[in-house]
Design a protein around this motif. Structure first.
Motif, PDB file in Angstrom:
ATOM      1  N   TYR A   1     -10.399  -3.200   1.569  1.00 31.63           N
ATOM      2  CA  TYR A   1     -11.564  -4.002   1.950  1.00 31.63           C
ATOM      3  C   TYR A   1     -11.316  -5.482   1.701  1.00 31.63           C
ATOM      4  CZ  TYR A   1     -16.395  -5.557   2.264  1.00 31.63           C
ATOM      5  OH  TYR A   1     -17.528  -6.213   2.620  1.00 31.63           O
ATOM      6  N   GLU A   2     -10.804  -5.837   0.531  1.00 31.89           N
ATOM      7  CA  GLU A   2     -10.635  -7.264   0.208  1.00 31.89           C
ATOM      8  C   GLU A   2      -9.501  -7.885   1.004  1.00 31.89           C
ATOM      9  OE1 GLU A   2     -10.512  -7.958  -3.987  1.00 31.89           O
ATOM     10  OE2 GLU A   2     -12.690  -7.748  -4.125  1.00 31.89           O
ATOM     11  N   GLY A   3      -8.414  -7.140   1.209  1.00 27.53           N
ATOM     12  CA  GLY A   3      -7.461  -7.613   2.192  1.00 27.53           C
ATOM     13  C   GLY A   3      -6.052  -7.889   1.765  1.00 27.53           C
ATOM     14  N   ASP A   4      -5.807  -8.433   0.561  1.00 29.29           N
ATOM     15  CA  ASP A   4      -4.452  -8.861   0.223  1.00 29.29           C
ATOM     16  C   ASP A   4      -3.903  -8.190  -1.029  1.00 29.29           C
ATOM     17  OD1 ASP A   4      -6.122 -10.016  -1.615  1.00 29.29           O
ATOM     18  OD2 ASP A   4      -5.484 -12.079  -1.256  1.00 29.29           O
ATOM     19  N   GLU A   5      -4.596  -7.200  -1.539  1.00 32.95           N
ATOM     20  CA  GLU A   5      -4.213  -6.580  -2.805  1.00 32.95           C
ATOM     21  C   GLU A   5      -2.848  -5.899  -2.728  1.00 32.95           C
ATOM     22  OE1 GLU A   5      -4.302  -5.951  -6.591  1.00 32.95           O
ATOM     23  OE2 GLU A   5      -6.149  -6.733  -5.706  1.00 32.95           O
ATOM     24  N   TYR A   6      -2.478  -5.415  -1.552  1.00 31.73           N
ATOM     25  CA  TYR A   6      -1.265  -4.597  -1.438  1.00 31.73           C
ATOM     26  C   TYR A   6      -0.143  -5.298  -0.666  1.00 31.73           C
ATOM     27  CZ  TYR A   6      -4.261  -0.884  -3.156  1.00 31.73           C
ATOM     28  OH  TYR A   6      -5.113  -0.137  -3.931  1.00 31.73           O
ATOM     29  N   PHE A   7      -0.316  -6.576  -0.373  1.00 32.98           N
ATOM     30  CA  PHE A   7       0.689  -7.275   0.424  1.00 32.98           C
ATOM     31  C   PHE A   7       2.036  -7.356  -0.284  1.00 32.98           C
ATOM     32  CE2 PHE A   7      -2.255  -9.949   3.392  1.00 32.98           C
ATOM     33  CZ  PHE A   7      -2.673  -8.768   3.971  1.00 32.98           C
ATOM     34  N   ASN A   8       2.038  -7.636  -1.599  1.00 30.66           N
ATOM     35  CA  ASN A   8       3.306  -7.750  -2.315  1.00 30.66           C
ATOM     36  C   ASN A   8       4.070  -6.431  -2.321  1.00 30.66           C
ATOM     37  OD1 ASN A   8       2.984 -10.467  -2.940  1.00 30.66           O
ATOM     38  ND2 ASN A   8       1.926 -10.057  -4.853  1.00 30.66           N
ATOM     39  N   LEU A   9       3.344  -5.346  -2.540  1.00 27.99           N
ATOM     40  CA  LEU A   9       3.983  -4.032  -2.509  1.00 27.99           C
ATOM     41  C   LEU A   9       4.517  -3.743  -1.108  1.00 27.99           C
ATOM     42  CD1 LEU A   9       4.703  -1.357  -3.833  1.00 27.99           C
ATOM     43  CD2 LEU A   9       2.357  -0.569  -3.419  1.00 27.99           C
ATOM     44  N   ALA A  10       3.735  -4.089  -0.088  1.00 26.15           N
ATOM     45  CA  ALA A  10       4.177  -3.874   1.295  1.00 26.15           C
ATOM     46  C   ALA A  10       5.433  -4.687   1.599  1.00 26.15           C
ATOM     47  CB  ALA A  10       3.053  -4.254   2.256  1.00 26.15           C
ATOM     48  N   ASN A  11       5.471  -5.939   1.161  1.00 29.46           N
ATOM     49  CA  ASN A  11       6.632  -6.792   1.421  1.00 29.46           C
ATOM     50  C   ASN A  11       7.874  -6.280   0.708  1.00 29.46           C
ATOM     51  OD1 ASN A  11       5.238  -8.545   3.102  1.00 29.46           O
ATOM     52  ND2 ASN A  11       4.590  -9.860   1.411  1.00 29.46           N
ATOM     53  N   TYR A  12       7.687  -5.724  -0.483  1.00 31.39           N
ATOM     54  CA  TYR A  12       8.811  -5.160  -1.238  1.00 31.39           C
ATOM     55  C   TYR A  12       9.426  -3.988  -0.473  1.00 31.39           C
ATOM     56  CZ  TYR A  12      11.318  -2.653  -4.908  1.00 31.39           C
ATOM     57  OH  TYR A  12      12.272  -1.989  -5.636  1.00 31.39           O
ATOM     58  N   ILE A  13       8.581  -3.106   0.038  1.00 31.92           N
ATOM     59  CA  ILE A  13       9.061  -1.946   0.797  1.00 31.92           C
ATOM     60  C   ILE A  13       9.678  -2.400   2.113  1.00 31.92           C
ATOM     61  CG2 ILE A  13       8.351   0.206   1.912  1.00 31.92           C
ATOM     62  CD1 ILE A  13       5.998   0.249  -0.122  1.00 31.92           C
ATOM     63  N   LYS A  14       9.031  -3.378   2.744  1.00 28.06           N
ATOM     64  CA  LYS A  14       9.491  -3.873   4.041  1.00 28.06           C
ATOM     65  C   LYS A  14      10.880  -4.494   3.957  1.00 28.06           C
ATOM     66  CE  LYS A  14       7.710  -6.542   7.954  1.00 28.06           C
ATOM     67  NZ  LYS A  14       6.583  -7.379   8.432  1.00 28.06           N
ATOM     68  N   ALA A  15      11.218  -5.078   2.806  1.00 26.43           N
ATOM     69  CA  ALA A  15      12.531  -5.694   2.631  1.00 26.43           C
ATOM     70  C   ALA A  15      13.639  -4.655   2.749  1.00 26.43           C
ATOM     71  CB  ALA A  15      12.602  -6.400   1.275  1.00 26.43           C
ATOM     72  N   GLY A  16      13.340  -3.402   2.391  1.00 25.35           N
ATOM     73  CA  GLY A  16      14.325  -2.339   2.502  1.00 25.35           C
ATOM     74  C   GLY A  16      14.442  -1.812   3.915  1.00 25.35           C
ATOM     75  N   ASN A  17      13.305  -1.686   4.603  1.00 26.55           N
ATOM     76  CA  ASN A  17      13.291  -1.210   5.988  1.00 26.55           C
ATOM     77  C   ASN A  17      11.994  -1.660   6.647  1.00 26.55           C
ATOM     78  OD1 ASN A  17      13.472   0.075   8.427  1.00 26.55           O
ATOM     79  ND2 ASN A  17      13.476   2.156   7.610  1.00 26.55           N
ATOM     80  N   PRO A  18      12.064  -2.635   7.547  1.00 22.33           N
ATOM     81  CA  PRO A  18      10.838  -3.167   8.174  1.00 22.33           C
ATOM     82  C   PRO A  18      10.008  -2.114   8.877  1.00 22.33           C
ATOM     83  CG  PRO A  18      12.703  -4.610   8.617  1.00 22.33           C
ATOM     84  CD  PRO A  18      13.265  -3.374   7.968  1.00 22.33           C
ATOM     85  N   ASP A  19      10.633  -1.052   9.392  1.00 23.93           N
ATOM     86  CA  ASP A  19       9.885  -0.018  10.110  1.00 23.93           C
ATOM     87  C   ASP A  19       9.020   0.836   9.192  1.00 23.93           C
ATOM     88  OD1 ASP A  19      10.957  -0.820  12.514  1.00 23.93           O
ATOM     89  OD2 ASP A  19      12.622   0.612  12.445  1.00 23.93           O
ATOM     90  N   ASP A  20       9.266   0.746   7.888  1.00 28.98           N
ATOM     91  CA  ASP A  20       8.508   1.560   6.935  1.00 28.98           C
ATOM     92  C   ASP A  20       7.105   1.015   6.689  1.00 28.98           C
ATOM     93  OD1 ASP A  20      10.399   3.476   6.507  1.00 28.98           O
ATOM     94  OD2 ASP A  20      11.231   2.589   4.691  1.00 28.98           O
ATOM     95  N   VAL A  21       6.839  -0.214   7.104  1.00 32.20           N
ATOM     96  CA  VAL A  21       5.579  -0.880   6.754  1.00 32.20           C
ATOM     97  C   VAL A  21       4.862  -1.362   8.001  1.00 32.20           C
ATOM     98  CG1 VAL A  21       4.546  -2.845   5.545  1.00 32.20           C
ATOM     99  CG2 VAL A  21       6.444  -1.603   4.502  1.00 32.20           C
ATOM    100  N   LYS A  22       3.555  -1.165   8.007  1.00 37.60           N
ATOM    101  CA  LYS A  22       2.710  -1.722   9.067  1.00 37.60           C
ATOM    102  C   LYS A  22       1.454  -2.275   8.412  1.00 37.60           C
ATOM    103  CE  LYS A  22       1.806  -2.334  13.524  1.00 37.60           C
ATOM    104  NZ  LYS A  22       2.659  -3.121  14.419  1.00 37.60           N
ATOM    105  N   ILE A  23       1.214  -3.568   8.572  1.00 38.91           N
ATOM    106  CA  ILE A  23       0.007  -4.211   8.048  1.00 38.91           C
ATOM    107  C   ILE A  23      -0.862  -4.617   9.224  1.00 38.91           C
ATOM    108  CG2 ILE A  23      -0.940  -6.137   6.725  1.00 38.91           C
ATOM    109  CD1 ILE A  23       1.622  -6.199   5.110  1.00 38.91           C
ATOM    110  N   ILE A  24      -2.092  -4.119   9.246  1.00 39.10           N
ATOM    111  CA  ILE A  24      -3.037  -4.432  10.311  1.00 39.10           C
ATOM    112  C   ILE A  24      -4.147  -5.286   9.727  1.00 39.10           C
ATOM    113  CG2 ILE A  24      -4.525  -3.508  12.106  1.00 39.10           C
ATOM    114  CD1 ILE A  24      -1.605  -2.677  12.369  1.00 39.10           C
ATOM    115  N   SER A  25      -4.249  -6.521  10.201  1.00 36.44           N
ATOM    116  CA  SER A  25      -5.298  -7.421   9.729  1.00 36.44           C
ATOM    117  C   SER A  25      -6.556  -7.188  10.558  1.00 36.44           C
ATOM    118  CB  SER A  25      -4.846  -8.876   9.851  1.00 36.44           C
ATOM    119  OG  SER A  25      -5.900  -9.748   9.509  1.00 36.44           O
ATOM    120  N   MET A  26      -7.628  -6.798   9.873  1.00 33.59           N
ATOM    121  CA  MET A  26      -8.859  -6.442  10.584  1.00 33.59           C
ATOM    122  C   MET A  26      -9.997  -7.422  10.319  1.00 33.59           C
ATOM    123  SD  MET A  26      -8.013  -3.479  12.024  1.00 33.59           S
ATOM    124  CE  MET A  26      -9.575  -2.730  12.441  1.00 33.59           C
ATOM    125  N   GLY A  27      -9.761  -8.458   9.544  1.00 33.76           N
ATOM    126  CA  GLY A  27     -10.888  -9.289   9.124  1.00 33.76           C
ATOM    127  C   GLY A  27     -10.778 -10.747   9.511  1.00 33.76           C
TER     128      GLY A  27
END
Length: 439
Positions: free
Chosen positions: A66-92
Motif C-alpha cells: 500500500y505505501e509503495g517503497d517498502e520492498y524496493f531495496n529487496l527487489a533491487n537486490y534480487i534483480k541484480a542477480g536476474n532482472p527477469d526474477d523481479v517485476k515492480i508495478i507502480s499503481m499510485g
C-alpha cells in the motif's frame, strides 16, 4: 526447540535456538498468517527476512504494498542477480497502470481452475463497475447489475467468446471500456425504454453511463484510470512481484478512494491468477503479502477479495501474510470481513502492541490467555526509555525488544527475534523507515 527443518522464523529469545517451520509441508492445508506490530516493533525486518528465506526455498512472492517503497531495496537486490526474477508495478500517484479483468486468463490445464476463469473475469468486471457506480460501498440495484451483466455478455459474444474454453483466447485485447461503450449505446438508443415498468432498465443504463463517463471519456477528470492495461502474462515468469500503490506520506486529500479501490480490485484479481499459474504450470507455491490490511479493509470489494484469497488459497497452494500495525482492525466485532479473516488465520506472529486492552482482547478472541504476559513484556521492552539512541532497559527488556510471539498452526509457541550480522542489519537490503538499534 520448535521445528526440525524448513524456514527460520527467528531465534528463540531464551534458548538462542533457531525456530524452524516447513511452509506448505501439507500442500493441501491452509497457511494464513497474521503478522502484526506497531511502528518501531521490527515488523518490516521480520517480514523481509522471512520472505528472503522463502524465496531461497523456491517460493514465488507477490507483495501488495500500500505505501509503495517498502520492498524496493529487496527487489533491487534480487534483480541484480536476474532482472527477469523481479517485476515492480507502480499503481499510485498518477499512474495509469491497471489490470483489465475482461481478458480471460490463460488455461492452466487444471479443470477445477479453468472452468471458473470466465466466471471470475465477469465477477471482477462487475465488481469494478459496482465501485464506479456505487462508490466504496458498491451499492447498485438489481436493474443496474442486469444492465452491466448484459453489456459484458455482449462484448464477449462480439469477440466470439462463448462457454467453450477453446474460444477464451479471443478475449485478448478486450477492455472494460468496451463494456462502458456498450452501456452508453444502450442508453443513447433507448434500448430499454418501457413505460409499462417505469423505464427501470433504461434509467439504470443512463445512470451507469453517466457515472462511468468520467473514467472513460477522453478529457474527463479520471480518464487516465484505465488507459494502460498490463497483461498477467507479463508477470508469470517473475519470482518477486511488487504492486506498489505509492501512498507513503499521502494525505487523505491527495487520495481518491474510489480510484484506489479500483486498483486494489485489479491487483487482487491478478494475484489470484498468478497463484493458479504457480501451482498448475510452474509447480511451485506462491506467497501473498497483503500490506496494511486495515487500509484494504476500508473498501468492501477489496477486503472480500483478501478473504477469498485466504479461503481459496488452500486449493491454490498459497501462503497468505496479512500484515498490519493496527491489531484492533482484525479484532473489530462489527466488521464481518475481519471476522472471516480471524476464522481462517492459522498462524500468528505478534510483536509490539502498546494498548494493553487490545493485547487482552487478542488473547481472548484467539483463546490464548497464556501468551498475554509475553505480549506485555514485548510491549514493555519496546517502550523502554531511550537516550542518545541507546536503549536503557534491563537485559530481560532488551531480550524482548523487537521480539515476536509465534503461535503456529501445529499448536507450538515461541518468542523469537530476527538476529542478523550487523553488516546485513544495517545494509540497504533491510533498511526501513525506523532506525535499527543493536539487537
Amino acid at each position: 526447540r520448535v521445528g526440525d527443518d524448513g524456514v527460520c522464523l527467528g531465534i528463540d529469545v531464551l534458548s538462542k535456538v533457531p525456530v524452524l517451520k516447513k511452509f506448505k509441508a501439507d500442500p493441501d492445508a491452509p497457511e494464513n498468517w497474521l503478522i502484526c506490530a506497531e511502528t518501531g516493533g521490527g515488523k518490516s525486518m521480520f517480514i523481509k527476512v522471512l520472505l528472503t528465506y522463502l524465496l531461497a526455498d523456491g517460493f514465488v512472492v507477490t507483495v501488495m504494498d500500500y505505501e509503495g517503497d517498502e520492498y524496493f531495496n529487496l527487489a533491487n537486490y534480487i534483480k541484480a542477480g536476474n532482472p527477469d526474477d523481479v517485476k515492480i508495478i507502480s499503481m499510485g500517484k498518477g499512474s495509469t497502470e491497471y489490470f483489465d479483468p475482461m481478458e480471460i486468463a490463460d488455461l492452466t490445464g487444471e479443470d477445477d481452475i479453468d472452468n471458473e476463469l470466465k466466471e471470475n473475469a465477469i465477477a471482477y468486471t462487475l465488481a469494478i463497475f459496482r465501485v464506479i457506480v456505487g462508490g466504496l460501498e458498491g451499492n447498485i440495484n438489481q436493474w443496474e447489475e442486469r444492465v452491466i451483466s448484459t453489456a459484458i455478455k455482449r462484448v464477449y459474444e462480439k469477440a466470439g467468446v462463448t462457454e467453450d474454453k477453446s474460444t477464451w483466447h479471443r478475449s485478448k485485447g478486450l477492455r472494460i471500456k468496451m463494456v462502458y461503450d456498450e452501456i452508453k449505446h444502450m442508453a443513447e438508443t433507448k434500448e430499454f425504454v418501457d413505460e409499462d415498468v417505469d423505464n427501470v432498465k433504461h434509467k439504470a443504463a443512463v445512470r451507469i453511463a453517466d457515472c462511468a463517463s468520467v473514467y472513460f471519456e477522453e478529457g474527463e477528470a479520471k480518464s487516465g484510470t484505465f488507459k494502460n492495461p498490463i497483461s498477467v502474462n507479463e508477470l508469470y515468469k517473475a519470482r518477486f512481484i511488487v504492486f506498489s500503490f505509492g501512498m507513503r506520506g499521502a494525505t487523505s486529500s491527495q487520495i481518491d478512494p474510489v480510484i484506489l479501490a479500483l486498483k486494489q480490485l485489479s491487483v487482487a484479481n491478478v494475484a489470484i491468477q498468478i497463484s493458479n499459474y504457480c501451482k498448475y504450470v510452474r509447480k511451485c507455491f506462491n506467497v501473498k503479502v497483503w500490506e496494511e490490511f486495515q487500509r484494504w479493509g476500508e473498501v468492501r470489494g477489496s477486503s472480500e477479495i483478501i478473504l477469498n484469497a485466504m479461503t481459496g488459497g488452500r486449493k491454490r497452494g498459497d501462503v497468505n501474510f496479512i500484515i498490519t500495525n493496527k491489531l484492533g482492525a482484525i479484532l473489530d466485532d462489527d466488521n464481518p470481513i475481519a471476522a472471516g479473516l480471524r476464522e481462517n488465520i492459522t498462524s500468528k506472529a505478534i510483536g509490539k502492541i502498546n494498548d494493553k486492552t487490545i493485547r487482552h482482547k487478542f488473547c481472548e478472541v484467539f483463546s490464548v490467555p497464556e501468551i498475554e504476559g509475553v505480549l506485555d513484556m514485548i510491549a514493555k521492552a519496546s517502550m523502554a526509555n531511550e537516550t542518545n539512541n541507546r536503549v536503557i532497559a534491563s537485559s530481560s527488556g532488551n531480550r524482548y525488544k523487537y521480539a515476536f510471539c509465534l503461535m503456529l498452526d501445529n499448536g507450538k509457541k515461541a518468542v523469537v527475534k530476527v538476529m542478523l550480522p550487523q553488516v546485513l542489519r544495517q545494509s540497504q537490503l533491510f533498511k526501513t523507515g525506523v532506525s535499527v538499534e543493536s539487537r
